[in-house]
Design an enzyme around this catalytic site. Structure first.
Site, short mmCIF file in Angstrom:
data_model
loop_
_atom_site.label_atom_id
_atom_site.label_comp_id
_atom_site.label_asym_id
_atom_site.label_seq_id
_atom_site.Cartn_x
_atom_site.Cartn_y
_atom_site.Cartn_z
N CYS A 157 -4.94 -1.56 -1.38
CA CYS A 157 -5.02 -0.02 -1.77
C CYS A 157 -6.00 -0.11 -2.83
CB CYS A 157 -3.59 0.25 -2.21
SG CYS A 157 -3.41 1.78 -2.84
N ASN A 158 -7.00 0.77 -2.59
CA ASN A 158 -7.82 1.00 -3.73
C ASN A 158 -7.63 1.54 -5.10
OD1 ASN A 158 -11.11 0.17 -2.52
ND2 ASN A 158 -9.65 0.98 -0.96
N THR A 159 -6.61 2.73 -4.91
CA THR A 159 -6.26 3.30 -6.01
C THR A 159 -5.08 2.25 -7.01
OG1 THR A 159 -6.17 5.37 -4.59
CG2 THR A 159 -4.59 5.25 -6.79
N TYR B 139 -1.13 7.82 -3.01
CA TYR B 139 -1.03 7.22 -4.35
C TYR B 139 -2.52 8.19 -5.08
CZ TYR B 139 2.02 3.52 -4.16
OH TYR B 139 3.31 2.83 -4.27
N GLY B 140 -3.40 8.58 -4.01
CA GLY B 140 -4.68 8.75 -4.59
C GLY B 140 -4.99 9.65 -5.90
N ASP C 101 0.96 -1.25 -0.14
CA ASP C 101 -0.05 0.07 0.07
C ASP C 101 0.98 1.27 -0.04
OD1 ASP C 101 -2.26 1.86 0.11
OD2 ASP C 101 -2.10 1.52 2.53
N SER C 102 0.46 2.40 -0.27
CA SER C 102 1.20 3.49 -0.25
C SER C 102 1.61 3.85 1.25
CB SER C 102 0.21 4.68 -0.61
OG SER C 102 -0.73 5.07 -0.06
N CYS D 293 -11.43 3.24 0.13
CA CYS D 293 -10.26 3.74 0.50
C CYS D 293 -9.82 3.02 1.72
CB CYS D 293 -10.17 5.36 0.43
SG CYS D 293 -8.46 5.68 0.93
N THR D 294 -8.84 2.49 1.89
CA THR D 294 -8.45 1.97 3.18
C THR D 294 -8.15 2.97 4.36
OG1 THR D 294 -6.14 1.64 2.37
CG2 THR D 294 -7.88 -0.16 2.25
N HIS D 295 -8.21 4.11 3.97
CA HIS D 295 -7.90 5.09 5.18
C HIS D 295 -9.39 5.38 5.69
CE1 HIS D 295 -3.73 6.39 4.10
NE2 HIS D 295 -3.75 7.04 5.24
N GLU E 290 -4.54 11.12 8.38
CA GLU E 290 -3.12 11.23 8.86
C GLU E 290 -2.68 12.19 9.92
OE1 GLU E 290 -0.12 9.74 6.94
OE2 GLU E 290 -1.38 8.39 5.98
#
Lengths: 269, 269
Positions: free
Chosen positions: B77-79, B46-47, B14-15, B188-190, B156
């Site tokens: 990671c979705n992106t 990455y998004g 993932d990023s 999105c995993t965030h 973040e």
């Protein structure tokens, strides 16, 4: 025929479009110079990344610009200047100018009560470079440094006067109001786009400064000192490289430069 | 003695820390498996980057994980899934599982009125992959997809229930309220860290789903199908690599994984 060194370009790198606010002033001061600007958009942003990584990126970017035949390097990125300018000076044998010294110089020349605020990314503020550069020039200064990590994404999203931005400004800058600063230094090249909203919050008595024009003066002085001015016989060439998405850079960059960006290429690894 | 392939690790990239919300479910479903997780923190996020660049990063990350001897790849990671999963399937000859299909499957199984919202980064939403994967399973579905570029920086910054975050949620999600969606997919995993604030805004009648648990089920099924389960004779090893700042990853990552991260190394280029 080898191109005379004086006609080589001035090179600049930043993580993205922010450094164009500095380039705009460089072009205004030196309209005849050739320019190569590299935006490391594949690895943007720099502000919250580690010192070691920013040094590595800065060295790689400088090598790329040297491959494009630059005669001088300007680092119009506060985070890269904060972490890497000393290392770049050690390694590379060309004139190198960052944005921190010019910004500190300007803030010191403007303040009346010696209470100076500095806003920057977490990396820049944590490095303590602005605090040191201001104290070097004005030892009795009181410097209040605040990291504003959400400002860059808000600017990138063009939310320049959005209620969200106003709330974030209030959140970050309330301590400055209490500290009666008279000078506020924008220590990140994205922040000048928030100048209006920041001024509104801080009030007209606070002078907002950024390093763009002072940095351009520094470039002019250095070119004169090193006798590196181009001969001005040809039209100046301005070329832009990016590591990701030339089209997005062209669109957003034109707003930052306040002038259209015509020649943008993708740097291929 | 060569380690049997079944005891090789499951690899994930993932990023940053976002993918740990998926890894948590994978570990829960498969507590005996060895894990190698790579967070590309030097190039985060990455998004908002281009398809071409995300494909390049994804290939590089997969090669790095293959060098660590993985038996299977999960892209939490979705992106990266949106842009690069097809390319990864074309190039690499190991089982590969992304997060988009599991997420779409779950949303379709949950909705009652067929009105499904998808939230994601600009890259994920622009790719149209969720819209396609949902329609493939439920052709009459109405999918409303919204990109939420400020969510990642807010997470973040740990501003999970901050007034700024509430205002941003209101800004992005007001159109969903009007559209009477009954299911909201966090693409999105965030975003699972904003689940509570999003639920509060949307109200209790809307079911919020993410792809983490469904993705873990998919991993479990694939391991069974390919007969790739580890023999479970040794304690499982979980190792983490980052491209920047192991300490920061360790701190923030432990919150995402809800368990301490002990073994984090810097990947050196």
């Amino acid at each position: 025929m080898k191109m005379p060194k004086n006609n080589h370009a001035i090179g600049l790198f930043d993580s993205g479009v922010g450094g164009l606010t500095v380039l705009k002033e460089v072009i205004r001061a030196l309209p005849k110079e050739n320019i190569v600007y590299f935006a490391d958009t594949a690895r943007i942003p720099y502000g919250e990344k580690s010192r070691e990584t920013i040094i590595r990126f800065s060295i790689e970017n400088t090598i790329f610009l040297l491959e494009q035949n630059i005669k001088m390097l300007v680092v119009p990125c506060n985070t890269a200047t904060a972490h890497a300018i000393d290392k770049l000076h050690q390694i590379f044998n060309i004139p190198i100018i960052g944005v921190v010294e010019p910004g500190a110089k300007k803030a010191v020349s403007v303040t009346k009560n010696g209470r100076i605020a500095v806003l920057g990314t977490r990396g820049t503020i944590k490095s303590g470079i602005y605090q040191r550069e201001i104290k070097k020039r004005l030892p009795e200064a009181e410097v209040i440094a605040i990291s504003c990590p959400l400002f860059v994404p808000l600017v990138e999203e063009r939310m320049l006067s959005h209620p969200v931005t106003k709330l974030v400004i209030q959140e970050y800058l309330t301590p400055l109001k209490k500290a009666s600063v008279d000078t506020l230094l924008l220590g990140c090249t994205h922040y000048p786009l928030l100048r209006k909203a920041i001024q509104e919050f801080m009030g007209e008595d606070v002078t907002i400064v950024d390093s763009a024009s002072t940095c351009a003066e520094e470039v002019l002085l250095t070119l004169s000192h090193e006798k590196l001015h181009c001969d001005g016989q040809n039209d100046p060439k301005h070329h832009y490289y990016v590591s990701d998405d030339p089209q997005k850079f062209q669109q957003l960059g034109s707003e930052f430069l306040e002038s259209p960006l015509t020649s943008v290429s993708l740097k291929v690894d």
